[in-house]
Design a protein around this motif. Structure first.
Motif, PDB file in Angstrom:
ATOM      1  N   ILE A  67       0.859  -1.190   0.000  1.00  0.00           N
ATOM      2  CA  ILE A  67       0.000   0.000   0.000  1.00  0.00           C
ATOM      3  C   ILE A  67       0.893   1.237   0.000  1.00  0.00           C
ATOM      4  N   LYS A  68       0.769   2.068  -1.029  1.00  0.00           N
ATOM      5  CA  LYS A  68       1.652   3.212  -1.192  1.00  0.00           C
ATOM      6  C   LYS A  68       0.837   4.488  -1.412  1.00  0.00           C
ATOM      7  N   HIS A  69       1.400   5.607  -0.990  1.00  0.00           N
ATOM      8  CA  HIS A  69       0.737   6.905  -1.138  1.00  0.00           C
ATOM      9  C   HIS A  69       1.777   7.966  -1.462  1.00  0.00           C
ATOM     10  N   THR A  70       1.400   8.883  -2.333  1.00  0.00           N
ATOM     11  CA  THR A  70       2.250  10.039  -2.602  1.00  0.00           C
ATOM     12  C   THR A  70       1.396  11.263  -2.878  1.00  0.00           C
ATOM     13  N   ASP A  71       1.873  12.421  -2.436  1.00  0.00           N
ATOM     14  CA  ASP A  71       1.220  13.688  -2.768  1.00  0.00           C
ATOM     15  C   ASP A  71       1.821  14.291  -4.034  1.00  0.00           C
ATOM     16  N   LYS A  72       2.833  13.632  -4.575  1.00  0.00           N
ATOM     17  CA  LYS A  72       3.477  14.111  -5.791  1.00  0.00           C
ATOM     18  C   LYS A  72       2.661  13.684  -7.007  1.00  0.00           C
ATOM     19  N   GLU A  73       3.104  14.090  -8.169  1.00  0.00           N
ATOM     20  CA  GLU A  73       2.391  13.764  -9.404  1.00  0.00           C
ATOM     21  C   GLU A  73       2.599  12.309  -9.809  1.00  0.00           C
ATOM     22  N   ARG A  74       3.643  11.674  -9.247  1.00  0.00           N
ATOM     23  CA  ARG A  74       3.984  10.329  -9.675  1.00  0.00           C
ATOM     24  C   ARG A  74       4.511   9.506  -8.511  1.00  0.00           C
ATOM     25  N   TYR A  75       4.086   8.235  -8.454  1.00  0.00           N
ATOM     26  CA  TYR A  75       4.679   7.284  -7.504  1.00  0.00           C
ATOM     27  C   TYR A  75       5.820   6.578  -8.223  1.00  0.00           C
ATOM     28  N   SER A  76       6.938   6.375  -7.503  1.00  0.00           N
ATOM     29  CA  SER A  76       8.099   5.745  -8.108  1.00  0.00           C
ATOM     30  C   SER A  76       8.744   4.762  -7.144  1.00  0.00           C
ATOM     31  N   ILE A  77       9.140   3.599  -7.662  1.00  0.00           N
ATOM     32  CA  ILE A  77       9.869   2.602  -6.888  1.00  0.00           C
ATOM     33  C   ILE A  77      11.023   2.112  -7.754  1.00  0.00           C
ATOM     34  N   SER A  78      12.188   1.919  -7.138  1.00  0.00           N
ATOM     35  CA  SER A  78      13.339   1.452  -7.905  1.00  0.00           C
ATOM     36  C   SER A  78      13.111   0.014  -8.361  1.00  0.00           C
ATOM     37  N   MET A  79      13.703  -0.350  -9.472  1.00  0.00           N
ATOM     38  CA  MET A  79      13.519  -1.693  -9.997  1.00  0.00           C
ATOM     39  C   MET A  79      14.117  -2.742  -9.068  1.00  0.00           C
ATOM     40  N   GLY A  80      15.197  -2.380  -8.375  1.00  0.00           N
ATOM     41  CA  GLY A  80      15.805  -3.314  -7.424  1.00  0.00           C
ATOM     42  C   GLY A  80      14.886  -3.588  -6.249  1.00  0.00           C
ATOM     43  N   ASN A  81      14.297  -2.524  -5.691  1.00  0.00           N
ATOM     44  CA  ASN A  81      13.360  -2.656  -4.566  1.00  0.00           C
ATOM     45  C   ASN A  81      12.131  -3.446  -4.991  1.00  0.00           C
ATOM     46  N   LEU A  82      11.624  -3.139  -6.192  1.00  0.00           N
ATOM     47  CA  LEU A  82      10.452  -3.846  -6.709  1.00  0.00           C
ATOM     48  C   LEU A  82      10.743  -5.341  -6.850  1.00  0.00           C
ATOM     49  N   GLN A  83      11.915  -5.680  -7.390  1.00  0.00           N
ATOM     50  CA  GLN A  83      12.244  -7.090  -7.597  1.00  0.00           C
ATOM     51  C   GLN A  83      12.360  -7.844  -6.277  1.00  0.00           C
ATOM     52  N   LYS A  84      12.917  -7.199  -5.247  1.00  0.00           N
ATOM     53  CA  LYS A  84      13.011  -7.841  -3.921  1.00  0.00           C
ATOM     54  C   LYS A  84      11.625  -8.216  -3.403  1.00  0.00           C
ATOM     55  N   ARG A  85      10.665  -7.328  -3.601  1.00  0.00           N
ATOM     56  CA  ARG A  85       9.310  -7.562  -3.102  1.00  0.00           C
ATOM     57  C   ARG A  85       8.592  -8.628  -3.953  1.00  0.00           C
ATOM     58  N   ILE A  86       8.875  -8.621  -5.242  1.00  0.00           N
ATOM     59  CA  ILE A  86       8.332  -9.673  -6.108  1.00  0.00           C
ATOM     60  C   ILE A  86       8.886 -11.037  -5.684  1.00  0.00           C
ATOM     61  N   ASP A  87      10.187 -11.072  -5.406  1.00  0.00           N
ATOM     62  CA  ASP A  87      10.831 -12.330  -5.002  1.00  0.00           C
ATOM     63  C   ASP A  87      10.260 -12.843  -3.689  1.00  0.00           C
ATOM     64  N   TYR A  88       9.965 -11.910  -2.763  1.00  0.00           N
ATOM     65  CA  TYR A  88       9.404 -12.319  -1.468  1.00  0.00           C
ATOM     66  C   TYR A  88       8.027 -12.959  -1.671  1.00  0.00           C
ATOM     67  N   ALA A  89       7.172 -12.330  -2.479  1.00  0.00           N
ATOM     68  CA  ALA A  89       5.841 -12.888  -2.736  1.00  0.00           C
ATOM     69  C   ALA A  89       5.940 -14.221  -3.471  1.00  0.00           C
ATOM     70  N   SER A  90       6.871 -14.303  -4.433  1.00  0.00           N
ATOM     71  CA  SER A  90       7.030 -15.530  -5.218  1.00  0.00           C
ATOM     72  C   SER A  90       7.470 -16.701  -4.349  1.00  0.00           C
ATOM     73  N   LYS A  91       8.238 -16.404  -3.303  1.00  0.00           N
ATOM     74  CA  LYS A  91       8.710 -17.456  -2.407  1.00  0.00           C
ATOM     75  C   LYS A  91       7.550 -18.206  -1.766  1.00  0.00           C
ATOM     76  N   TYR A  92       6.425 -17.519  -1.629  1.00  0.00           N
ATOM     77  CA  TYR A  92       5.226 -18.133  -1.043  1.00  0.00           C
ATOM     78  C   TYR A  92       4.194 -18.484  -2.118  1.00  0.00           C
TER      79      TYR A  92
END
Length: 335
Positions: A94-119
């Protein structure tokens, strides 16, 4: 104590402290009050989305992860593990931003994908930008190089997951409300500082009055609460305030023809406008905390059937309302 735990401790104490006491507590915790308030906005938005899931009654179970423990183990856990009524399970960020765009680094995104994939689970992102909630799977974020903005709204899967409708209101809709600071004047019992007590509330379409609320025993008084999300949107568009002696007359209207409001907004708005312990206004966080102490609180909010019944009442009385379902637009016909 980590910054996360400090902020959680501050959040628990905040409702009971005035501004000066909050500032002193922040100093004691070794943090700036402004930084804590900024971080709490994100935490409250997280609780807001949890309320949306609860109010829309689409979840069989919701499991939250302890961010503090995750930080100790340097684990890229998600915010929630969600199981829907149809038994679909997924990890949710769950993410929130008051800016015009939400941004996540590809490395951070992949770590979270890997965590979900593990289960063996899919990873979804609920993202709030400028107050608009959207839902995407992690693969969509990869395609977008981790960058999401309002232009992605039509690609959102939120309404589909919630089985949610967005209502589209016409430009000719208007709400007129009258308030008085004179306590001897008969009112509806609804207070709106600093204008006083609500004396009357009228909804118009094409300058024809659909209904009027006057007095505490009006059969329409509940309509004012069900329609709070509509009035909020009207007030952000066009609001004309006229004052004379102890009276204030407020006219609120739309300036364009396409005004879409999701059903979950109608369920959230009464919570945000309700006071507890005197004059304190609920936030999503305080509502959830109070619901933990009293499970009946969740049963007391407006149900989806109330909202849909309200919209049908307006359609039956000549208001031309459209609705969006699965990105298709339909007309809400009178019964």
């Amino acid at each position: 104590m980590s910054d996360f735990n400090k902020i959680m401790a501050f959040q628990q104490m905040m409702p009971y402290l005035n501004k000066e006491q909050q500032d002193n507590l922040a100093t004691t915790l070794g943090m700036e009050l402004q930084e804590i308030e900024r971080r709490l906005v994100g935490k409250n938005k997280e609780d807001e989305f949890i309320l949306i899931l609860l109010f829309m009654e689409v979840c069989k179970s919701i499991t939250a992860f302890d961010e503090g423990v995750s930080q100790l183990l340097k684990t890229a856990t998600s915010d929630l593990l969600v199981e829907l009524q149809n038994e679909k399970k997924f990890m949710l960020e769950i993410k929130h931003t008051d800016k015009e765009r939400y941004s996540i680094s590809m490395g951070n995104l992949q770590k979270r994908i890997d965590y979900a994939s593990k289960y063996g689970l899919e990873l979804l992102f609920a993202i709030s930008i400028k107050g608009y909630w959207m839902l995407f799977n992690a693969e969509y974020l990869k395609e977008k190089k981790g960058k999401i903005d309002i232009s992605d709204l039509m690609k959102s899967k939120l309404d589909e997951m919630l089985d949610c409708i967005s209502y589209v209101f016409p430009k000719e809709l208007r709400i007129k409300s009258v308030y008085s600071t004179d306590e001897t004047v008969k009112s509806t019992g609804i207070k709106f500082p600093p204008y006083g007590n609500m004396v009357s509330y009228e909804l118009y379409y094409n300058d024809r009055r659909i209904f009027r609320v006057k007095g505490k025993n009006s059969p329409y008084i509940g309509y004012t609460m069900i329609l709070e999300a509509l009035q909020d949107r009207l007030s952000m568009d066009t609001q004309i305030i006229e004052q004379s002696d102890n009276y204030t007359v407020i006219n609120e209207s739309f300036s364009n023809d396409f005004n879409a409001i999701s059903e979950y907004k109608f369920l959230l708005a009464p919570v945000e406008h309700t006071a507890y312990d005197g004059e304190e206004k609920y936030t999503a966080h305080t509502y959830i905390e109070n619901a933990k102490a009293d499970a009946n609180l969740l049963k007391m909010h407006f149900q989806l059937g109330h909202v849909r019944g309200m919209m049908q009442y307006l359609a039956d009385n000549g208001v031309e309302i459209m609705y969006i379902r699965n990105n298709l637009i339909y007309k809400l016909n009178p019964q």
